[in-house]
Design a protein around this motif. Structure first.
Motif, PDB file in Angstrom:
ATOM      1  N   TYR A 148      -6.957 -10.478  22.875  1.00 56.84           N
ATOM      2  CA  TYR A 148      -8.316  -9.964  22.847  1.00 56.84           C
ATOM      3  C   TYR A 148      -8.892 -10.201  21.461  1.00 56.84           C
ATOM      4  O   TYR A 148      -8.295  -9.783  20.456  1.00 56.84           O
ATOM      5  CB  TYR A 148      -8.307  -8.468  23.180  1.00 56.84           C
ATOM      6  N   ILE A 168     -10.750  -9.901  31.771  1.00 55.22           N
ATOM      7  CA  ILE A 168      -9.352  -9.776  31.374  1.00 55.22           C
ATOM      8  C   ILE A 168      -8.435  -9.860  32.578  1.00 55.22           C
ATOM      9  O   ILE A 168      -7.283 -10.298  32.476  1.00 55.22           O
ATOM     10  CB  ILE A 168      -9.112  -8.488  30.555  1.00 55.22           C
ATOM     11  N   LYS A 197      -8.120  -2.817  27.301  1.00 54.78           N
ATOM     12  CA  LYS A 197      -9.351  -3.354  27.866  1.00 54.78           C
ATOM     13  C   LYS A 197      -9.204  -3.621  29.367  1.00 54.78           C
ATOM     14  O   LYS A 197      -8.147  -4.036  29.842  1.00 54.78           O
ATOM     15  CB  LYS A 197      -9.740  -4.654  27.150  1.00 54.78           C
ATOM     16  N   MET A 255     -15.245  -5.129  28.888  1.00 57.91           N
ATOM     17  CA  MET A 255     -15.370  -6.414  28.194  1.00 57.91           C
ATOM     18  C   MET A 255     -16.860  -6.703  28.092  1.00 57.91           C
ATOM     19  O   MET A 255     -17.522  -6.968  29.102  1.00 57.91           O
ATOM     20  CB  MET A 255     -14.645  -7.503  28.969  1.00 57.91           C
ATOM     21  N   VAL A 287     -11.034 -12.823  25.823  1.00 61.64           N
ATOM     22  CA  VAL A 287      -9.615 -13.090  25.585  1.00 61.64           C
ATOM     23  C   VAL A 287      -9.489 -14.590  25.343  1.00 61.64           C
ATOM     24  O   VAL A 287     -10.071 -15.391  26.087  1.00 61.64           O
ATOM     25  CB  VAL A 287      -8.762 -12.673  26.795  1.00 61.64           C
TER      26      VAL A 287
END
Length: 511
Positions: free
Chosen positions: A94, A232, A260, A265, A272
């Protein structure tokens, strides 16, 4: 990052206990050129030694680029102390606020095609929206992306980055809560997530495209960054993603209770990426949108995001900052201009930077931040200094590591003491825990849920949760909804609570 600490301990978590894997070449210069340079070997060796010495950073990956060449793409350590999964060049990390440069470039690309304007009032392209008309008529995208808008909006950034309690219609409606700052006027630099969240809420309303889909279409797909994503869940389906870690009382890293999810996000911090993909990103920055001998972005577009449009005079560690562009800090490391952006969140840390004059760039990502997150900066600095031929390189970085270990020990000591002191506090709520159980709501900020679990008070706000500790004032408790960042939750009777200055009313008494 919270300045906490704990007595010096010299043990490595179970998954890191065997030091031999740190020295395995496959875990180091993975994905680098077949002919490894002396600089790459030295940087890689420094990282191996530093991670063993610092101990508290489970995993780290990096990319070092010179011109159009990735001279080092490496992975070290483990992605998760529970599984021992090894970090390599394709492990996802991340990157937090380093996301801003991607978001800004995507919007700049739209502007380059005339689909919106960077320097015209947002009202000129956004159409009707709940954003107050006087603000829409005076604020530009450049203002929002360079942190000089002078606007505040508490609920949108909070829901976007922390609770995940949102949908597009709600976020659009919350534009109405935007106000002018009473302390930071329009044109004054103040770093926050707010401008980016406002910008992409407006663009989603205008174009019907989620910021992640926009960044993928405008930036990631053209750049061939196939393992970089704002979802993610997708990153985890594609491969290993590093878990963020926080310290226990004795300093050992453990998975952070706040990880997360897709709903948190967001455009100011929501990608990521991998070391291999970040090498491509650095090449694009150093070569004004050219990659692998072809033009990916129009000439001048990428370089335009590097130019400072807001002024500041700040220092962050060894970096002087005098400006901010579109998603990039503009400053110096020593005498060299350094374009950079860092990011951190609940146990994740990223450093992305490049020196245009030297054609050199570095990206470093780690899955620990609170005890020794500065290690990513130290690795980047070592890379720049190694390529510059710094004569006292070994002695200087030995001293830097000694100082980092001392800070780590101080933070560990402070953390253990703080936790012990809090545990000794008397409970300050006048009523039984069950009397406070229920769901509390604030129309702007969302829901807070209070439950009783094994006789203790559990507090949840969206994806954040914590067990309450005794507060220092009557009718209050302390919670760490964000790890190691204590918040005071105060009850006003049993029908209202106040958290971060926001009042929530009880709408349900069920636990």
């Amino acid at each position: 990052m919270t300045d906490l600490a704990h007595p010096s301990r010299r043990h490595i978590v179970g998954a890191l206990a065997a030091l031999a894997p740190f020295g395995a070449p496959a875990a180091g210069i993975a994905g680098s050129p077949a002919k490894t340079t002396a600089e790459a070997r030295d940087i890689d060796a420094f990282i191996r030694a530093a991670m063993v010495r610092v101990e508290t950073v489970p995993g780290l990956s990096l990319a070092v680029v010179r011109g159009q060449e990735a001279v080092l793409v490496a992975g070290h350590g483990v992605a998760d102390v529970r599984t021992g999964a090894r970090v390599d060049a394709d492990t996802g990390f991340y990157i937090a606020s380093a996301t801003k440069a991607f978001t800004a470039l995507a919007l700049a690309r739209l502007a380059g095609r005339g689909e919106l304007g960077l320097d015209t009032p947002v009202a000129a392209w956004a159409g009707a929206s709940p954003l107050p008309a006087d603000l829409a008529g005076s604020i530009t995208l450049t203002d929002l992306l360079s942190h000089r808008s002078g606007l505040e909006n508490a609920p949108i950034p909070y829901r976007a980055a922390y609770t995940g309690q949102h949908d597009p219609a709600l976020m659009r409606a919350l534009l109405a809560r935007t106000v002018r700052s009473q302390t930071t006027p329009h044109g004054t630099f103040l770093y926050t997530n707010t401008g980016y969240n406002l910008a992409t809420t407006l663009t989603e309303g205008r174009f019907g495209l989620d910021w992640r889909a926009l960044v993928r279409r405008e930036v990631l797909a053209p750049a061939g960054m196939r393992r970089t994503t704002g979802w993610i869940s997708k990153a985890r389906r594609q491969g290993v993603v590093a878990t963020s870690h926080v310290p226990t009382d004795d300093g050992r890293p453990t998975p952070s209770p706040l990880q997360k999810v897709d709903a948190t996000m967001q455009s100011a911090g929501g990608l990521v990426s991998t070391a291999r993909d970040m090498a491509r990103w650095l090449k694009l920055q150093l070569n004004d949108g050219r990659l692998d001998g072809r033009r990916v972005f129009p000439a001048g577009l990428v370089a335009s995001t590097h130019r400072a449009v807001a002024t500041q005079q700040t220092v962050f560690g060894p970096y002087a900052r005098d400006g901010y562009g579109l998603g990039w800090q503009v400053g110096h490391y020593g005498d060299e201009v350094l374009i950079h952006h860092f990011g951190n969140f609940a146990g994740a840390r990223a450093h992305v930077s490049f020196m245009p004059a030297r054609g050199l760039g570095v990206a470093v990502m780690a899955n620990e931040d609170l005890m020794a997150g500065e290690l990513v900066d130290l690795v980047a600095n070592h890379a720049y200094d190694r390529f510059a031929g710094r004569p006292d390189l070994t002695a200087h970085y030995d001293a830097e590591l000694t100082a980092l270990v001392a800070r780590r020990d101080k933070r560990q000591a402070g953390l253990a003491k703080s936790r012990a002191d809090r545990a000794a506090r008397p409970w300050s709520l006048a009523r039984p825990t069950g009397d406070y159980v229920g769901t509390y709501e604030n129309p702007d900020m969302g829901r807070v849920e209070i439950a009783e679990v094994d006789g203790r008070m559990a507090v949840r706000a969206g994806v954040m949760s914590a067990t309450a500790e005794a507060g220092s004032a009557p009718e209050s408790v302390r919670v760490e909804l964000v790890p190691l960042q204590g918040q005071i939750l105060r009850f006003d009777g049993v029908e209202r609570l106040v958290l971060d200055g926001q009042t929530y009313g009880r709408v349900s008494k069920s636990g």
